[in-house]
Design a protein around this motif. Structure first.
Motif, PDB file in Angstrom:
ATOM      1  N   GLN A  81      25.333 -29.030 -51.989  1.00  0.00           N
ATOM      2  CA  GLN A  81      26.427 -29.897 -51.564  1.00  0.00           C
ATOM      3  C   GLN A  81      27.118 -29.358 -50.303  1.00  0.00           C
ATOM      4  N   PHE A  82      27.977 -30.202 -49.719  1.00  0.00           N
ATOM      5  CA  PHE A  82      28.753 -29.778 -48.557  1.00  0.00           C
ATOM      6  C   PHE A  82      30.240 -29.959 -48.820  1.00  0.00           C
ATOM      7  N   VAL A  83      31.040 -29.266 -47.998  1.00  0.00           N
ATOM      8  CA  VAL A  83      32.495 -29.395 -48.042  1.00  0.00           C
ATOM      9  C   VAL A  83      33.015 -29.537 -46.619  1.00  0.00           C
ATOM     10  N   MET A  84      34.244 -29.972 -46.507  1.00  0.00           N
ATOM     11  CA  MET A  84      34.889 -29.990 -45.200  1.00  0.00           C
ATOM     12  C   MET A  84      35.405 -28.580 -44.905  1.00  0.00           C
ATOM     13  N   VAL A  85      35.143 -28.110 -43.688  1.00  0.00           N
ATOM     14  CA  VAL A  85      35.543 -26.770 -43.258  1.00  0.00           C
ATOM     15  C   VAL A  85      36.242 -26.905 -41.910  1.00  0.00           C
ATOM     16  N   GLY A  86      37.290 -26.119 -41.705  1.00  0.00           N
ATOM     17  CA  GLY A  86      37.958 -26.242 -40.418  1.00  0.00           C
ATOM     18  C   GLY A  86      39.043 -25.218 -40.178  1.00  0.00           C
ATOM     19  N   LEU A  87      39.802 -25.481 -39.130  1.00  0.00           N
ATOM     20  CA  LEU A  87      40.894 -24.618 -38.697  1.00  0.00           C
ATOM     21  C   LEU A  87      42.146 -25.453 -38.478  1.00  0.00           C
ATOM     22  N   VAL A  88      43.279 -24.800 -38.525  1.00  0.00           N
ATOM     23  CA  VAL A  88      44.538 -25.474 -38.206  1.00  0.00           C
ATOM     24  C   VAL A  88      44.695 -25.490 -36.694  1.00  0.00           C
ATOM     25  N   LYS A  89      44.980 -26.654 -36.144  1.00  0.00           N
ATOM     26  CA  LYS A  89      45.169 -26.763 -34.705  1.00  0.00           C
ATOM     27  C   LYS A  89      46.469 -26.078 -34.298  1.00  0.00           C
ATOM     28  N   GLU A  90      46.389 -25.252 -33.278  1.00  0.00           N
ATOM     29  CA  GLU A  90      47.550 -24.492 -32.827  1.00  0.00           C
ATOM     30  C   GLU A  90      48.639 -25.389 -32.267  1.00  0.00           C
ATOM     31  N   GLU A  91      48.243 -26.485 -31.623  1.00  0.00           N
ATOM     32  CA  GLU A  91      49.231 -27.301 -30.934  1.00  0.00           C
ATOM     33  C   GLU A  91      50.129 -28.108 -31.868  1.00  0.00           C
ATOM     34  N   ASP A  92      49.589 -28.530 -33.036  1.00  0.00           N
ATOM     35  CA  ASP A  92      50.423 -29.359 -33.913  1.00  0.00           C
ATOM     36  C   ASP A  92      50.352 -28.978 -35.390  1.00  0.00           C
ATOM     37  N   GLY A  93      49.616 -27.903 -35.723  1.00  0.00           N
ATOM     38  CA  GLY A  93      49.558 -27.440 -37.103  1.00  0.00           C
ATOM     39  C   GLY A  93      48.738 -28.317 -38.022  1.00  0.00           C
ATOM     40  N   LYS A  94      48.014 -29.271 -37.455  1.00  0.00           N
ATOM     41  CA  LYS A  94      47.182 -30.154 -38.281  1.00  0.00           C
ATOM     42  C   LYS A  94      45.760 -29.598 -38.359  1.00  0.00           C
ATOM     43  N   PRO A  95      45.028 -29.952 -39.423  1.00  0.00           N
ATOM     44  CA  PRO A  95      43.675 -29.414 -39.568  1.00  0.00           C
ATOM     45  C   PRO A  95      42.648 -30.192 -38.747  1.00  0.00           C
ATOM     46  N   LEU A  96      41.692 -29.454 -38.194  1.00  0.00           N
ATOM     47  CA  LEU A  96      40.520 -30.037 -37.550  1.00  0.00           C
ATOM     48  C   LEU A  96      39.326 -29.605 -38.384  1.00  0.00           C
ATOM     49  N   VAL A  97      38.655 -30.550 -39.030  1.00  0.00           N
ATOM     50  CA  VAL A  97      37.613 -30.194 -39.986  1.00  0.00           C
ATOM     51  C   VAL A  97      36.357 -31.038 -39.791  1.00  0.00           C
ATOM     52  N   ARG A  98      35.254 -30.542 -40.323  1.00  0.00           N
ATOM     53  CA  ARG A  98      34.004 -31.281 -40.346  1.00  0.00           C
ATOM     54  C   ARG A  98      33.185 -30.808 -41.527  1.00  0.00           C
ATOM     55  N   ALA A  99      32.147 -31.551 -41.832  1.00  0.00           N
ATOM     56  CA  ALA A  99      31.342 -31.246 -43.016  1.00  0.00           C
ATOM     57  C   ALA A  99      30.349 -30.125 -42.734  1.00  0.00           C
ATOM     58  N   TYR A 100      30.294 -29.179 -43.661  1.00  0.00           N
ATOM     59  CA  TYR A 100      29.328 -28.088 -43.610  1.00  0.00           C
ATOM     60  C   TYR A 100      28.652 -27.948 -44.969  1.00  0.00           C
ATOM     61  N   SER A 101      27.341 -27.867 -44.959  1.00  0.00           N
ATOM     62  CA  SER A 101      26.643 -27.522 -46.191  1.00  0.00           C
ATOM     63  C   SER A 101      27.029 -26.103 -46.583  1.00  0.00           C
ATOM     64  N   ILE A 102      27.163 -25.886 -47.864  1.00  0.00           N
ATOM     65  CA  ILE A 102      27.428 -24.544 -48.371  1.00  0.00           C
ATOM     66  C   ILE A 102      26.093 -23.825 -48.479  1.00  0.00           C
ATOM     67  N   ALA A 103      25.943 -22.713 -47.761  1.00  0.00           N
ATOM     68  CA  ALA A 103      24.674 -21.997 -47.724  1.00  0.00           C
ATOM     69  C   ALA A 103      24.536 -20.982 -48.847  1.00  0.00           C
ATOM     70  N   SER A 104      25.595 -20.729 -49.564  1.00  0.00           N
ATOM     71  CA  SER A 104      25.537 -19.813 -50.708  1.00  0.00           C
ATOM     72  C   SER A 104      25.308 -20.615 -51.979  1.00  0.00           C
ATOM     73  N   PRO A 105      24.680 -20.015 -52.998  1.00  0.00           N
ATOM     74  CA  PRO A 105      24.428 -20.735 -54.242  1.00  0.00           C
ATOM     75  C   PRO A 105      25.703 -20.958 -55.039  1.00  0.00           C
ATOM     76  N   SER A 106      25.654 -21.867 -55.965  1.00  0.00           N
ATOM     77  CA  SER A 106      26.859 -22.266 -56.701  1.00  0.00           C
ATOM     78  C   SER A 106      27.461 -21.131 -57.522  1.00  0.00           C
ATOM     79  N   TRP A 107      26.656 -20.122 -57.853  1.00  0.00           N
ATOM     80  CA  TRP A 107      27.165 -19.028 -58.683  1.00  0.00           C
ATOM     81  C   TRP A 107      27.822 -17.905 -57.870  1.00  0.00           C
ATOM     82  N   HIS A 108      27.684 -17.936 -56.541  1.00  0.00           N
ATOM     83  CA  HIS A 108      28.139 -16.801 -55.732  1.00  0.00           C
ATOM     84  C   HIS A 108      29.654 -16.767 -55.607  1.00  0.00           C
ATOM     85  N   GLU A 109      30.196 -15.564 -55.511  1.00  0.00           N
ATOM     86  CA  GLU A 109      31.656 -15.413 -55.465  1.00  0.00           C
ATOM     87  C   GLU A 109      32.230 -15.708 -54.086  1.00  0.00           C
ATOM     88  N   GLU A 110      31.372 -15.760 -53.057  1.00  0.00           N
ATOM     89  CA  GLU A 110      31.834 -16.116 -51.722  1.00  0.00           C
ATOM     90  C   GLU A 110      31.155 -17.411 -51.265  1.00  0.00           C
TER      91      GLU A 110
END
Length: 274
Positions: free
Chosen positions: A51-80
Motif C-alpha cells: 500500500q501507499f500513504v501520503m508523505v510530505g513536509l510542512v511548507k515554511e511560508e504558510d505552515g501548510k502541508p505539501l504531500v504526495r503519495a508514496y508506496s511504503i517500501a518496508s513490510p507491514s511488520w517493520h517498526e520503521e
C-alpha cells in the motif's frame, strides 16, 4: 508506486488530524536522481504490504502541508517506514524532500490505501511483480512479507531502469534477502530477481514489455510464458509501460482485480513526478 501520486496537496495541519509527524532515521542517496529514507512509525499506523500513504513536509511560508503519495517500501511488520523516491530539481515536494537529514520531521498520512495488495489477486502458483524505476518500492515491501511466500510457489521481481546505477536495492534482492536470519529460509527457494537496463550495456537489456513479448524473460527465468490459470501479476511504474503491460495481459485473457473482486493482475495507475 513511488512517484505514483496525485498532484501535491496543501491543507491545514491539525493536531490529531490527517497526518502523523515522524522523525527521519536514515537517508540513502543512490544517485543524483534517486534516494531512499526511513522514518519512525507510529504504533497506530496499520497497513498491508504494497500500500501507499501520503508523505510530505510542512511548507515554511504558510505552515501548510505539501504531500504526495508514496508506496511504503518496508513490510507491514517493520517498526520503521521506508520510502524510495526520485529527485526533481524544481518539484514542489521532492526539491525539498531530497534534502532531509536524520532527525528531521516529515508528515505521514494516517490512511494507507492502494491496489497492490495480495487480497486483490486470485490464488495462483507464481507471483510476478513487474516494476520500473521507483515502481520497485511496493515490491520491496511485499518481497519481505512472509504471506507472499505462503501463497505462492515462486515469486519473481523484475526491475527495469535506464542505467545500471539505477538498480538500487540490487544487493538486497539478488542475495541479502536469501541470507536473512529470519526470512531467508522462506525466501531462498522461491524468490527470483530479474533486473533489466534500457540505455546501457547490461546482462539483460531492454524494456520489460519487449522481453515479455519476445519470450526472453521467461527463457532467462526458466519459467513458462504467462498463463492466467496459474500466474498472477502486479504492475507498478511509469504510465506508458503500465499501459503496454496491461494490454499484454488483457490480450492473454487476464482479468484485472481489486480487493472487492480479486483477479489475475493488479496495478497502480496514477504516476506524477513532483
Amino acid at each position: 508506486m513511488n512517484d505514483v501520486s496525485h498532484a501535491p496537496v496543501a491543507a491545514p495541519v491539525k493536531a490529531g488530524g490527517a497526518f502523523f509527524v515522524e522523525t527521519v532515521t536514515w537517508v540513502q542517496h543512490w544517485t543524483e536522481s534517486l534516494f531512499s529514507f526511513r522514518t519512525t512509525r507510529d504504533p497506530g499506523l496499520r497497513f498491508a504490504s504494497g500500500q501507499f500513504v501520503m508523505v510530505g513536509l510542512v511548507k515554511e511560508e504558510d505552515g501548510k502541508p505539501l504531500v504526495r503519495a508514496y508506496s511504503i517500501a518496508s513490510p507491514s511488520w517493520h517498526e520503521e517506514l521506508e520510502f524510495y523516491s526520485i529527485k526533481v530539481a524544481d518539484g514542489p515536494l521532492t526539491s525539498r524532500l531530497q534534502k532531509i537529514r536524520v532527525g528531521d520531521e516529515v508528515l505521514i498520512g494516517r490512511k494507507p490505501t492502494g491496489t497492490l495488495v495480495l487480497d486483490g489477486l486470485k490464488p495462483g502458483k507464481r507471483l510476478y511483480m513487474l516494476g520500473t524505476g521507483t515502481g520497485l518500492a511496493p515490491w520491496l515491501s511485499l518481497v519481505r512479507d512472509p504471506e507472499v511466500y505462503e501463497r505462492f510457489d515462486e515469486v519473481i521481481v523484475t526491475h527495469t531502469v535506464r542505467e545500471v546505477a539505477d538498480l538500487n536495492y540490487r544487493e538486497l534482492l539478488s542475495g541479502a534477502l536469501a541470507e536473512d536470519e529470519i526470512l531467508g529460509e522462506l525466501i531462498r527457494p522461491k524468490l527470483k530477481y530479474y533486473p533489466t537496463v534500457t540505455r546501457e550495456p547490461f546482462q539483460t537489456e531492454g524494456r520489460i514489455t519487449d522481453l515479455i513479448a519476445s519470450g526472453q524473460m521467461f527463457r532467462d527465468l526458466g519459467t513458462p510464458p504467462f498463463d492466467p490459470a496459474v500466474d498472477r501479476v502486479m504492475l507498478c511504474g511509469g504510465p506508458s509501460v503500465l499501459a503496454d503491460l496491461k494490454q499484454q495481459l488483457l490480450d492473454l485473457g487476464y482479468e484485472e482485480g481489486s480487493i472487492a473482486a480479486p483477479g489475475d493482475f493488479v496495478l497502480e495507475r496514477a504516476f506524477v513526478e513532483t
